[in-house]
Design an enzyme around this catalytic site. Structure first.
Site, PDB file in Angstrom:
ATOM      1  N   HIS A 317       0.847  -1.187   0.000  1.00  0.00           N
ATOM      2  CA  HIS A 317       0.000   0.000   0.000  1.00  0.00           C
ATOM      3  C   HIS A 317       0.879   1.232   0.000  1.00  0.00           C
ATOM      4  CE1 HIS A 317      -3.174   2.815   1.117  1.00  0.00           C
ATOM      5  NE2 HIS A 317      -3.991   1.901   0.661  1.00  0.00           N
ATOM      6  N   ASP A 375      -7.930  -5.442   0.018  1.00  0.00           N
ATOM      7  CA  ASP A 375      -8.408  -6.210  -1.129  1.00  0.00           C
ATOM      8  C   ASP A 375      -8.047  -7.678  -1.065  1.00  0.00           C
ATOM      9  OD1 ASP A 375      -9.617  -4.077  -2.402  1.00  0.00           O
ATOM     10  OD2 ASP A 375      -7.688  -3.347  -3.096  1.00  0.00           O
TER      11      ASP A 375
HETATM   12  N1  CMC Z   1       4.142  -7.452  -4.853  1.00  0.00           N
HETATM   13  C1  CMC Z   1       5.486  -7.465  -5.014  1.00  0.00           C
HETATM   14  N2  CMC Z   1       6.268  -6.377  -4.857  1.00  0.00           N
HETATM   15  C2  CMC Z   1       5.668  -5.220  -4.556  1.00  0.00           C
HETATM   16  C3  CMC Z   1       4.276  -5.139  -4.362  1.00  0.00           C
HETATM   17  C4  CMC Z   1       3.511  -6.315  -4.522  1.00  0.00           C
HETATM   18  N3  CMC Z   1       2.189  -6.278  -4.369  1.00  0.00           N
HETATM   19  N4  CMC Z   1       3.932  -3.864  -4.052  1.00  0.00           N
HETATM   20  C5  CMC Z   1       5.084  -3.167  -4.042  1.00  0.00           C
HETATM   21  N5  CMC Z   1       6.127  -3.982  -4.341  1.00  0.00           N
HETATM   22  C6  CMC Z   1       7.549  -3.608  -4.375  1.00  0.00           C
HETATM   23  C7  CMC Z   1       7.859  -2.789  -5.620  1.00  0.00           C
HETATM   24  O1  CMC Z   1       8.303  -3.632  -6.678  1.00  0.00           O
HETATM   25  C8  CMC Z   1       8.933  -1.864  -5.122  1.00  0.00           C
HETATM   26  O2  CMC Z   1      10.145  -2.577  -5.097  1.00  0.00           O
HETATM   27  P1  CMC Z   1      11.552  -1.782  -5.311  1.00  0.00           P
HETATM   28  O3  CMC Z   1      11.651  -0.813  -4.179  1.00  0.00           O
HETATM   29  O4  CMC Z   1      12.584  -2.861  -5.276  1.00  0.00           O
HETATM   30  O5  CMC Z   1      11.440  -1.103  -6.655  1.00  0.00           O
HETATM   31  C9  CMC Z   1       8.541  -1.576  -3.666  1.00  0.00           C
HETATM   32  O6  CMC Z   1       7.762  -2.730  -3.264  1.00  0.00           O
HETATM   33  C10 CMC Z   1       7.711  -0.325  -3.493  1.00  0.00           C
HETATM   34  O7  CMC Z   1       6.637  -0.378  -4.423  1.00  0.00           O
HETATM   35  P2  CMC Z   1       5.989   0.904  -5.128  1.00  0.00           P
HETATM   36  O8  CMC Z   1       5.282   0.483  -6.353  1.00  0.00           O
HETATM   37  O9  CMC Z   1       7.036   1.963  -5.253  1.00  0.00           O
HETATM   38  O10 CMC Z   1       4.972   1.354  -4.034  1.00  0.00           O
HETATM   39  P3  CMC Z   1       3.736   2.283  -4.286  1.00  0.00           P
HETATM   40  O11 CMC Z   1       3.471   2.957  -2.996  1.00  0.00           O
HETATM   41  O12 CMC Z   1       3.943   3.173  -5.462  1.00  0.00           O
HETATM   42  O13 CMC Z   1       2.585   1.258  -4.679  1.00  0.00           O
HETATM   43  C11 CMC Z   1       0.731  -0.184  -4.585  1.00  0.00           C
HETATM   44  C12 CMC Z   1       1.579   0.854  -3.824  1.00  0.00           C
HETATM   45  C13 CMC Z   1      -0.537  -0.470  -3.783  1.00  0.00           C
HETATM   46  C14 CMC Z   1       0.312   0.385  -5.957  1.00  0.00           C
HETATM   47  C15 CMC Z   1       1.571  -1.463  -4.769  1.00  0.00           C
HETATM   48  O14 CMC Z   1       1.955  -1.984  -3.509  1.00  0.00           O
HETATM   49  C16 CMC Z   1       0.847  -2.524  -5.598  1.00  0.00           C
HETATM   50  O15 CMC Z   1       0.922  -2.485  -6.834  1.00  0.00           O
HETATM   51  N6  CMC Z   1       0.139  -3.494  -4.920  1.00  0.00           N
HETATM   52  C17 CMC Z   1      -0.640  -4.467  -5.613  1.00  0.00           C
HETATM   53  C18 CMC Z   1      -1.973  -3.836  -6.011  1.00  0.00           C
HETATM   54  C19 CMC Z   1      -2.910  -3.660  -4.823  1.00  0.00           C
HETATM   55  O16 CMC Z   1      -3.101  -4.565  -4.033  1.00  0.00           O
HETATM   56  N7  CMC Z   1      -3.524  -2.459  -4.750  1.00  0.00           N
HETATM   57  C20 CMC Z   1      -4.541  -2.181  -3.739  1.00  0.00           C
HETATM   58  C21 CMC Z   1      -4.191  -1.057  -2.852  1.00  0.00           C
HETATM   59  S1  CMC Z   1      -5.301  -1.004  -1.451  1.00  0.00           S
HETATM   60  C22 CMC Z   1      -6.804  -0.521  -2.121  1.00  0.00           C
HETATM   61  C23 CMC Z   1      -6.926   0.944  -2.213  1.00  0.00           C
HETATM   62  O17 CMC Z   1      -6.805   1.629  -1.177  1.00  0.00           O
HETATM   63  O18 CMC Z   1      -7.149   1.432  -3.336  1.00  0.00           O
END
Ligand code: CMC
Length: 441
Positions: A317, A375
């Site tokens: 998240h 989720d």
């Molecule tokens: N599985 C594997 N690796 C992950 C995941 C995941 N679900 N989420 C983040 N990472 C890794 C990512 O690859 C990155 O690694 P590195 O630092 O080595 O590049 C690190 O963790 C940080 O990720 P980020 O994408 O920079 O983090 P963010 O804050 O931009 O993204 C997120 C947050 C929710 C988009 C992401 O965690 C994700 O894509 N999760 C899966 C989709 C999901 O479950 N979304 C629902 C969010 S809750 C519902 C809502 O409130 O809308």
């Protein structure tokens, strides 16, 4: 940059940050909230230094003052108007939560009865709206239908679109909370070729939605109280979440003075994305794809491999770097629903629980602070209740409507509010002269 000089007297300003840039100094007030990190007010930065701030994805940017929802992502805390989410999920109803989000305080018994009656009286949609649905293909994604039909509300309710009139804002808000489940259920009924079921004023919010989705005109529909309580709780959990992508979209759209129904349609469009509301659908699809517990290590390895492009859906998240407090309640609700439906041995639940156990012990997920989010368990729960995956994000939209409109109203009533207009770091071509076809190489 230094943060110093306690300023005393100025409301909300606790100190001043000083930025020195190529000899030019800029003093920026540091403002403190009730709780949470201070913010450095950079509004005068451009005027004083000629520089913008650069923050793609707004990871360090507060876009507004708000009094509605507070999240402490490190501690895993979520408060609506100061009340912890688990207490509301335990003891409040969704409509009580709506009142709280909209008005700032829990309703008295009398206020609650009045509010419930108002919402109930607004649940029907204009009969002519039924025609909209038939314009869509039956296999259209219900979120596509929601974007279109909710946007179309702006063409129907002209007596509640003057955003400068507090009474009209209130009516538009009530209409949106009340009509969203009706429109969502109609989208579902249309997709399966069943007749629309009208709302019933004798039912509570969640039970009414269940009957609009699952009743048919040819036989009585019995409401399962465990299902309606679980759904009500799911709505509470999704009702607001501070300045998330869809809420910021609604605020940005509304900042131009746009029609409130159209602003909410913009929020629905944003919510649809798999990184936001669409993740519940993606999480269930992922669990189905994994299928059995023995395949989990393969998927964990894929999630850790940057080149795979695969992420564990329902994990991680932007704000929570701890267990999402909504996910805890969701997990308990999932067990309750599966127990009540005699689906305790649902194989997907076993996959989810084992996946969660493994991920929570894996250094990759620990180091990156990736925990299950709301989720992760919501998909299994909604599937058990009989909703198809394509409806998951629609249910999220029903719940989030109150958050969107509460934040929209707060924005309109905020004296500091201006049209949202971000700036950019331009890396395109500098000015150059036009070249006619015959001179182009
Ligand atoms: N599985 C594997 N690796 C992950 C995941 C995941 N679900 N989420 C983040 N990472 C890794 C990512 O690859 C990155 O690694 P590195 O630092 O080595 O590049 C690190 O963790 C940080 O990720 P980020 O994408 O920079 O983090 P963010 O804050 O931009 O993204 C997120 C947050 C929710 C988009 C992401 O965690 C994700 O894509 N999760 C899966 C989709 C999901 O479950 N979304 C629902 C969010 S809750 C519902 C809502 O409130 O809308």
């Amino acid at each position: 940059m230094n943060v110093h000089d306690k300023t005393g007297g100025t409301p909300g300003v606790s100190s001043v940050a000083k930025l020195m840039l190529e000899g030019k100094a800029c003093d920026m007030p540091v403002r403190s909230g009730t709780i949470g990190p201070d913010v450095i007010d950079v509004a005068k930065l451009y005027k004083d230094t000629g520089c913008f701030t650069y923050d793609p994805g707004f990871t360090s940017t507060a876009n507004c003052v708000s009094r509605i929802t507070y999240i402490d992502g490190d501690a895993g805390v979520l408060l609506y108007r100061g009340y912890p989410i688990d207490q509301l999920a335990q003891d409040a109803s969704f409509l009580e939560t709506c009142y709280l989000l909209m008005h700032g305080e829990l309703p008295t018994a009398e206020q609650y009865v009045k509010f419930k009656k108002t919402i109930t009286n607004h649940t029907m949609v204009h009969e002519q709206m039924t025609k909209f649905f038939t314009g869509f293909r039956r296999d259209a994604h219900p979120m596509a239908v929601m974007v279109g039909v909710v946007g179309a509300l702006s063409a129907f309710y002209h007596d509640s679109t003057d955003i400068n009139d507090a009474h009209q804002r209130q009516i538009a808000s009530h209409r949106m909370i009340a009509k969203m489940p009706t429109i969502a259920a109609m989208a579902y009924k249309y997709s399966i070729g069943q007749p629309f079921i009208y709302p019933r004023n004798d039912l509570d919010f969640a039970s009414n939605f269940l009957q609009m989705c699952f009743a048919v005109p040819c036989e009585p529909y019995e409401i399962n109280p465990v299902m309606s309580r679980a759904l009500d709780r799911i709505f509470i959990l999704h009702a607001d979440h501070e300045q998330n992508a869809s809420t910021s979209t609604v605020r940005l759209a509304g900042s131009s003075g746009a029609n409130p129904f159209a602003c909410v349609a913009a929020g629905i469009a944003c919510l649809w994305g798999p990184a936001h509301g669409g993740a519940n659908e993606a999480a269930l699809q992922m669990l189905e794809e994994i299928g059995t517990v023995d395949r989990i290590p393969e998927y964990i390895a894929k999630a850790k491999d940057k080149n795979s492009g695969f992420r564990l859906m329902g994990f991680g998240h932007r704000v929570y770097k701890n267990y999402d407090p909504r996910a805890k309640v969701m997990q308990a609700t999932c067990h309750e629903v599966l127990d009540a439906l005699g689906k305790k041995n649902e194989p997907l639940l076993a996959v989810a629980m084992e996946l969660e156990r493994i991920a929570l012990h894996d250094p990759y997920f620990i180091e990156k602070k990736l925990y299950p989010n709301i989720d992760f368990y919501s998909g299994i729960t909604l599937k058990a209740m009989g909703f198809p995956t394509s409806m998951f994000t629609v249910l999220f939209a029903i719940a989030r409507t109150v958050g969107w409109i509460s934040q929209w109203r707060e924005m309109i009533e905020d004296p500091e509010q201006r049209i949202g207009r971000p700036r950019q770091l331009y890396l395109g071509e500098p000015k150059r002269d036009f070249v006619k076809f015959d001179k182009r190489t």
